[in-house]
Write a protein that holds these residues in place. Structure first.
Motif, mmCIF file in Angstrom:
data_model
loop_
_atom_site.group_PDB
_atom_site.id
_atom_site.type_symbol
_atom_site.label_atom_id
_atom_site.label_comp_id
_atom_site.label_asym_id
_atom_site.label_seq_id
_atom_site.Cartn_x
_atom_site.Cartn_y
_atom_site.Cartn_z
ATOM 1 N N SER A 151 0.952 23.159 41.388
ATOM 2 C CA SER A 151 0.749 23.657 40.027
ATOM 3 C C SER A 151 0.142 25.055 40.040
ATOM 4 O O SER A 151 0.537 25.917 39.249
ATOM 5 C CB SER A 151 -0.123 22.686 39.228
ATOM 6 O OG SER A 151 -1.438 22.657 39.743
ATOM 7 N N VAL A 152 -0.804 25.318 40.941
ATOM 8 C CA VAL A 152 -1.381 26.658 41.046
ATOM 9 C C VAL A 152 -0.325 27.653 41.521
ATOM 10 O O VAL A 152 -0.223 28.775 41.002
ATOM 11 C CB VAL A 152 -2.613 26.640 41.988
ATOM 12 C CG1 VAL A 152 -3.074 28.042 42.314
ATOM 13 C CG2 VAL A 152 -3.734 25.843 41.362
ATOM 14 N N LEU A 153 0.490 27.269 42.502
ATOM 15 C CA LEU A 153 1.539 28.149 43.014
ATOM 16 C C LEU A 153 2.543 28.510 41.922
ATOM 17 O O LEU A 153 2.925 29.680 41.780
ATOM 18 C CB LEU A 153 2.250 27.484 44.188
ATOM 19 C CG LEU A 153 3.438 28.252 44.763
ATOM 20 C CD1 LEU A 153 2.952 29.511 45.462
ATOM 21 C CD2 LEU A 153 4.224 27.387 45.709
ATOM 22 N N LEU A 154 2.954 27.536 41.131
ATOM 23 C CA LEU A 154 3.901 27.814 40.048
ATOM 24 C C LEU A 154 3.289 28.716 38.982
ATOM 25 O O LEU A 154 3.961 29.593 38.430
ATOM 26 C CB LEU A 154 4.389 26.502 39.434
ATOM 27 C CG LEU A 154 5.320 25.674 40.313
ATOM 28 C CD1 LEU A 154 5.599 24.332 39.655
ATOM 29 C CD2 LEU A 154 6.599 26.414 40.590
ATOM 30 N N THR A 155 2.020 28.518 38.679
ATOM 31 C CA THR A 155 1.346 29.375 37.705
ATOM 32 C C THR A 155 1.258 30.808 38.212
ATOM 33 O O THR A 155 1.534 31.755 37.467
ATOM 34 C CB THR A 155 -0.057 28.824 37.391
ATOM 35 O OG1 THR A 155 0.060 27.477 36.943
ATOM 36 C CG2 THR A 155 -0.750 29.662 36.336
ATOM 37 N N VAL A 156 0.896 30.985 39.478
ATOM 38 C CA VAL A 156 0.813 32.335 40.055
ATOM 39 C C VAL A 156 2.190 32.989 40.076
ATOM 40 O O VAL A 156 2.326 34.179 39.762
ATOM 41 C CB VAL A 156 0.191 32.270 41.468
ATOM 42 C CG1 VAL A 156 0.340 33.586 42.203
ATOM 43 C CG2 VAL A 156 -1.278 31.878 41.368
ATOM 44 N N ALA A 157 3.229 32.242 40.414
ATOM 45 C CA ALA A 157 4.583 32.798 40.428
ATOM 46 C C ALA A 157 5.017 33.221 39.041
ATOM 47 O O ALA A 157 5.638 34.283 38.855
ATOM 48 C CB ALA A 157 5.556 31.774 41.005
ATOM 49 N N PHE A 158 4.690 32.427 38.023
ATOM 50 C CA PHE A 158 5.065 32.777 36.654
ATOM 51 C C PHE A 158 4.329 34.028 36.183
ATOM 52 O O PHE A 158 4.921 34.918 35.580
ATOM 53 C CB PHE A 158 4.777 31.584 35.740
ATOM 54 C CG PHE A 158 5.285 31.775 34.343
ATOM 55 C CD1 PHE A 158 6.637 31.859 34.098
ATOM 56 C CD2 PHE A 158 4.406 31.863 33.280
ATOM 57 C CE1 PHE A 158 7.114 32.037 32.818
ATOM 58 C CE2 PHE A 158 4.872 32.032 31.992
ATOM 59 C CZ PHE A 158 6.233 32.125 31.769
ATOM 60 N N ILE A 159 3.040 34.117 36.492
ATOM 61 C CA ILE A 159 2.272 35.313 36.117
ATOM 62 C C ILE A 159 2.801 36.532 36.868
ATOM 63 O O ILE A 159 2.924 37.624 36.295
ATOM 64 C CB ILE A 159 0.768 35.083 36.376
ATOM 65 C CG1 ILE A 159 0.238 34.041 35.395
ATOM 66 C CG2 ILE A 159 -0.018 36.387 36.259
ATOM 67 C CD1 ILE A 159 -1.174 33.574 35.693
ATOM 68 N N GLY A 160 3.145 36.366 38.143
ATOM 69 C CA GLY A 160 3.714 37.466 38.909
ATOM 70 C C GLY A 160 5.037 37.940 38.323
ATOM 71 O O GLY A 160 5.324 39.145 38.279
ATOM 72 N N ALA A 161 5.875 37.013 37.864
ATOM 73 C CA ALA A 161 7.146 37.398 37.243
ATOM 74 C C ALA A 161 6.907 38.174 35.957
ATOM 75 O O ALA A 161 7.624 39.149 35.660
ATOM 76 C CB ALA A 161 7.981 36.156 36.963
#
Length: 169
Positions: A151-161
């Motif tokens: 869940s943290v990885l997906l959140t970081v990826a979304f913010i990075g996008a």
């Protein structure tokens, strides 16, 4: 088969019509946001099919992940990209004809494979028990660290996008 009509048969045909109708509408629409809504209808119809197969957990995941998160993610992605690049694309008749031919060929191969396969008689194994509780217990006890890290990885990826998309705009 056609002589006996049950609620399960009616639900199957209703979900199938929803899925086929949503897919057909999605291919005929011009606005991408409307296409995503039609695709969400297909995802909801598929979740209904999973309910008919007594796979309630898979149906719930289908609604939460695909009909919800993927559709919203696609809408955000569309909002952050340039609309002019999408609207000015030239028509691709050759690609459409080739795609249609490949789809018909795939349909023919699948139809032949399904018709020529001999399936075992039903009743060979007992009905599956409800495993949603067991999945939940495993997810929140033995695999809770992996669940939270994803869940943290997906959140970081979304913010990075979002950050990358905002820099290019």
């Amino acid at each position: 088969m056609w002589g006996t009509w049950s609620g399960e048969s009616a639900a199957f045909f209703a979900f199938a019509a929803l899925m086929l109708g949503g897919a057909g509408v999605m291919l005929s629409l011009k606005r991408i946001v409307h296409m995503v809504l039609a695709m969400a209808a297909v995802f909801l119809g598929l979740a209904g099919m999973f309910v008919l197969l007594e796979a309630e957990f898979v149906a719930l995941v289908q609604v939460l992940i695909y009909a919800g998160a993927v559709s919203i993610l696609m809408v955000f992605g569309i909002m952050m990209t340039g609309r002019k690049a999408l609207e000015q694309a030239p028509p691709r008749r050759l690609h459409e004809a080739a795609s249609g031919g490949v789809a018909l060929l795939l349909f023919a191969v699948l139809f032949y494979a399904i018709r020529s396969t001999e399936l075992p008689e039903p009743g060979g194994r007992p009905a599956a028990a409800d495993n949603t509780l067991a999945i939940g217990q495993q997810l929140y006890t033995a695999h809770v660290i992996a669940f939270e890290l994803i869940s943290v990885l997906l959140t970081v990826a979304f913010i990075g996008a979002i950050v990358i998309a905002r820099k290019e705009a």
